[in-house]
Motif scaffolding. Structure first.
Motif, PDB file in Angstrom:
ATOM      1  N   VAL A 220      29.191  -5.809  99.943  1.00 32.11           N
ATOM      2  CA  VAL A 220      28.584  -5.684  98.622  1.00 32.11           C
ATOM      3  C   VAL A 220      28.614  -4.254  98.094  1.00 32.11           C
ATOM      4  O   VAL A 220      28.058  -3.978  97.036  1.00 32.11           O
ATOM      5  CB  VAL A 220      27.121  -6.194  98.638  1.00 32.11           C
ATOM      6  CG1 VAL A 220      27.074  -7.676  98.934  1.00 32.11           C
ATOM      7  CG2 VAL A 220      26.279  -5.420  99.648  1.00 32.11           C
ATOM      8  N   ASN A 221      29.248  -3.359  98.823  1.00 38.11           N
ATOM      9  CA  ASN A 221      29.204  -1.936  98.471  1.00 38.11           C
ATOM     10  C   ASN A 221      30.599  -1.336  98.547  1.00 38.11           C
ATOM     11  O   ASN A 221      31.086  -1.010  99.630  1.00 38.11           O
ATOM     12  CB  ASN A 221      28.253  -1.210  99.433  1.00 38.11           C
ATOM     13  CG  ASN A 221      28.162   0.282  99.166  1.00 38.11           C
ATOM     14  OD1 ASN A 221      28.727   0.804  98.208  1.00 38.11           O
ATOM     15  ND2 ASN A 221      27.469   0.986 100.039  1.00 38.11           N
ATOM     16  N   PRO A 222      31.279  -1.151  97.422  1.00 38.60           N
ATOM     17  CA  PRO A 222      32.637  -0.624  97.455  1.00 38.60           C
ATOM     18  C   PRO A 222      32.723   0.814  97.932  1.00 38.60           C
ATOM     19  O   PRO A 222      33.806   1.286  98.300  1.00 38.60           O
ATOM     20  CB  PRO A 222      33.104  -0.753  95.996  1.00 38.60           C
ATOM     21  CG  PRO A 222      31.847  -0.767  95.193  1.00 38.60           C
ATOM     22  CD  PRO A 222      30.831  -1.449  96.035  1.00 38.60           C
ATOM     23  N   LEU A 223      31.608   1.534  97.960  1.00 39.83           N
ATOM     24  CA  LEU A 223      31.597   2.917  98.429  1.00 39.83           C
ATOM     25  C   LEU A 223      31.145   3.041  99.877  1.00 39.83           C
ATOM     26  O   LEU A 223      30.944   4.155 100.374  1.00 39.83           O
ATOM     27  CB  LEU A 223      30.680   3.766  97.538  1.00 39.83           C
ATOM     28  CG  LEU A 223      31.162   4.019  96.103  1.00 39.83           C
ATOM     29  CD1 LEU A 223      30.128   4.849  95.348  1.00 39.83           C
ATOM     30  CD2 LEU A 223      32.514   4.720  96.100  1.00 39.83           C
ATOM     31  N   PHE A 224      30.999   1.906 100.568  1.00 38.81           N
ATOM     32  CA  PHE A 224      30.453   1.952 101.926  1.00 38.81           C
ATOM     33  C   PHE A 224      31.238   2.900 102.837  1.00 38.81           C
ATOM     34  O   PHE A 224      30.670   3.783 103.491  1.00 38.81           O
ATOM     35  CB  PHE A 224      30.416   0.550 102.533  1.00 38.81           C
ATOM     36  CG  PHE A 224      30.025   0.543 103.983  1.00 38.81           C
ATOM     37  CD1 PHE A 224      28.706   0.710 104.364  1.00 38.81           C
ATOM     38  CD2 PHE A 224      30.986   0.400 104.976  1.00 38.81           C
ATOM     39  CE1 PHE A 224      28.333   0.718 105.702  1.00 38.81           C
ATOM     40  CE2 PHE A 224      30.629   0.405 106.318  1.00 38.81           C
ATOM     41  CZ  PHE A 224      29.307   0.569 106.679  1.00 38.81           C
ATOM     42  N   ASP A 225      32.560   2.720 102.924  1.00 35.02           N
ATOM     43  CA  ASP A 225      33.354   3.578 103.807  1.00 35.02           C
ATOM     44  C   ASP A 225      33.255   5.043 103.403  1.00 35.02           C
ATOM     45  O   ASP A 225      33.250   5.935 104.254  1.00 35.02           O
ATOM     46  CB  ASP A 225      34.813   3.128 103.824  1.00 35.02           C
ATOM     47  CG  ASP A 225      35.068   2.019 104.841  1.00 35.02           C
ATOM     48  OD1 ASP A 225      34.655   2.184 106.003  1.00 35.02           O
ATOM     49  OD2 ASP A 225      35.655   0.990 104.474  1.00 35.02           O
ATOM     50  N   SER A 226      33.175   5.301 102.103  1.00 35.33           N
ATOM     51  CA  SER A 226      33.043   6.682 101.649  1.00 35.33           C
ATOM     52  C   SER A 226      31.673   7.251 102.019  1.00 35.33           C
ATOM     53  O   SER A 226      31.555   8.433 102.368  1.00 35.33           O
ATOM     54  CB  SER A 226      33.260   6.753 100.138  1.00 35.33           C
ATOM     55  OG  SER A 226      34.597   6.440  99.806  1.00 35.33           O
ATOM     56  N   MET A 227      30.637   6.430 101.955  1.00 31.62           N
ATOM     57  CA  MET A 227      29.321   6.893 102.385  1.00 31.62           C
ATOM     58  C   MET A 227      29.336   7.278 103.860  1.00 31.62           C
ATOM     59  O   MET A 227      28.819   8.333 104.258  1.00 31.62           O
ATOM     60  CB  MET A 227      28.273   5.805 102.135  1.00 31.62           C
ATOM     61  CG  MET A 227      27.952   5.578 100.677  1.00 31.62           C
ATOM     62  SD  MET A 227      26.696   4.262 100.466  1.00 31.62           S
ATOM     63  CE  MET A 227      26.537   4.259  98.679  1.00 31.62           C
ATOM     64  N   ILE A 228      29.956   6.415 104.685  1.00 40.15           N
ATOM     65  CA  ILE A 228      30.026   6.714 106.120  1.00 40.15           C
ATOM     66  C   ILE A 228      30.885   7.955 106.361  1.00 40.15           C
ATOM     67  O   ILE A 228      30.542   8.824 107.179  1.00 40.15           O
ATOM     68  CB  ILE A 228      30.586   5.511 106.895  1.00 40.15           C
ATOM     69  CG1 ILE A 228      29.731   4.275 106.641  1.00 40.15           C
ATOM     70  CG2 ILE A 228      30.664   5.829 108.384  1.00 40.15           C
ATOM     71  CD1 ILE A 228      28.262   4.450 106.928  1.00 40.15           C
ATOM     72  N   ARG A 229      31.999   8.055 105.667  1.00 36.79           N
ATOM     73  CA  ARG A 229      32.871   9.230 105.809  1.00 36.79           C
ATOM     74  C   ARG A 229      32.121  10.504 105.457  1.00 36.79           C
ATOM     75  O   ARG A 229      32.323  11.554 106.101  1.00 36.79           O
ATOM     76  CB  ARG A 229      34.097   9.067 104.900  1.00 36.79           C
ATOM     77  CG  ARG A 229      35.033  10.272 104.894  1.00 36.79           C
ATOM     78  CD  ARG A 229      35.767  10.401 106.234  1.00 36.79           C
ATOM     79  NE  ARG A 229      36.534  11.619 106.283  1.00 36.79           N
ATOM     80  CZ  ARG A 229      36.063  12.799 106.696  1.00 36.79           C
ATOM     81  NH1 ARG A 229      34.788  12.906 107.085  1.00 36.79           N
ATOM     82  NH2 ARG A 229      36.829  13.864 106.736  1.00 36.79           N
TER      83      ARG A 229
END
Length: 309
Positions: A220-229
């Motif tokens: 549900v979060n298209p920025l999830f991987d960027s948040m983790i990165r």
């Protein structure tokens, strides 16, 4: 002397990958919203008011659950069972104490995003000598936490009405644990996801301190991987825990060498027994670690400059 009240400081068959991702992003929150709308239809609305930041809605159901939402049909920001202060209804909240298990003799904690005050109140019950700060941007949320969810400031637990990012940037001390749990109606404010913000979080932690962030998962979060990165850019050790039965994930950052998974599970289990925790924290962590996905690999570092306009 610490004040004992909250203060305000000066998809189609021909669709390509991009279309498929967009459909997925639109559909998942829509489905969640529809499910919440069905649920709220079975609840009694006991308070509804507008604030500068939110629509604040408090409901109760027949089982004694009292819930806080920021829009009708929206995600539950807080859920408590009346008369049972040890009950944690939201699955992610049951996992948050892993941050205390990993910190070295935690004495100071900050929670960003008060909601109904469930997490600070939990820490207060389990650690009566701990200094606990909370920061919440919306004074109406603080008022409702006190009037409807039993939150109370005291000599060692204090809520500040302030912007969480500004509060951390200006804070002169250090915390053993910082919990980032600030959501609007459907997302985390961009300013609380960036490299610059997380650097200020790292600066506000003790050497053995831990940050625990509550984020929506990739479904549900298209920025999830960027948040983790972005967490990985600041913290040498980052662990992502799945939250069983929920769309949330917890991201944990700390200094030092990454701990093996069996060590994380063992420390969680030992800690839970030590504080008389109702839930099997070791099992929750073990379940959360089962996903071996390389989170963050396809993300980009989020910065203040990348904020949507």
């Amino acid at each position: 002397m610490r004040a004992s009240h909250c203060v305000a400081p000066d998809s189609s068959p021909s669709a390509g990958p991009a279309t498929t991702i967009m459909v997925r992003w639109i559909a998942a929150p829509l489905i969640a919203s529809l499910l919440s709308a069905v649920a709220i239809a079975d609840e009694q609305v006991i308070l509804e008011r507008k604030s500068r930041f939110n629509s604040i809605i408090v409901t109760e159901d027949d089982s004694g659950l009292r819930m806080l939402r920021f829009e009708r049909g929206g995600a539950r920001q807080t859920a408590v069972k009346l008369g049972d202060p040890e009950h944690l209804e939201l699955p992610y909240a049951r996992l948050v104490p892993i941050g205390l298990a990993l910190a070295d003799h935690p004495r100071t904690t900050l929670v960003v995003g008060l909601g109904g005050g469930t997490l600070p109140s939990l820490f207060r019950r389990k650690f009566p000598d701990m200094t606990i700060d909370a920061v919440e941007i919306d004074p109406e949320v603080v008022a409702v936490a006190k009037s409807h969810f039993g939150y109370r400031d005291d000599a060692k637990m204090r809520c500040y009405v302030d912007d969480g990012r500004r509060f951390i940037a200006q804070y002169k001390g250090r915390y053993d644990l910082i919990v980032l749990d600030a959501f609007g109606t459907d997302s985390i404010p961009h300013a609380l996801t960036t490299r610059e913000f997380l650097q200020s979080v790292e600066d506000a932690l003790t050497g053995s301190g831990v940050v625990v962030g509550n984020v929506w998962g990739p479904g549900v979060n298209p920025l999830f991987d960027s948040m983790i990165r972005t967490y990985q850019e600041i913290f040498p050790s980052v662990v992502v825990l799945d939250v069983e039965g929920a769309a949330n994930k917890l991201v944990i950052g700390y200094q030092g060498t990454p701990l093996p998974h069996d060590t994380l599970i063992r420390r969680a289990r030992t800690f839970a027994k030590l504080i008389g925790y109702r839930y099997d924290l070791g099992k929750l962590v073990e379940t959360g670690l089962r996903h071996r996905g390389q989170y963050g690999r396809d993300g980009r570092v989020l910065t203040d400059a990348s904020a949507p306009r």
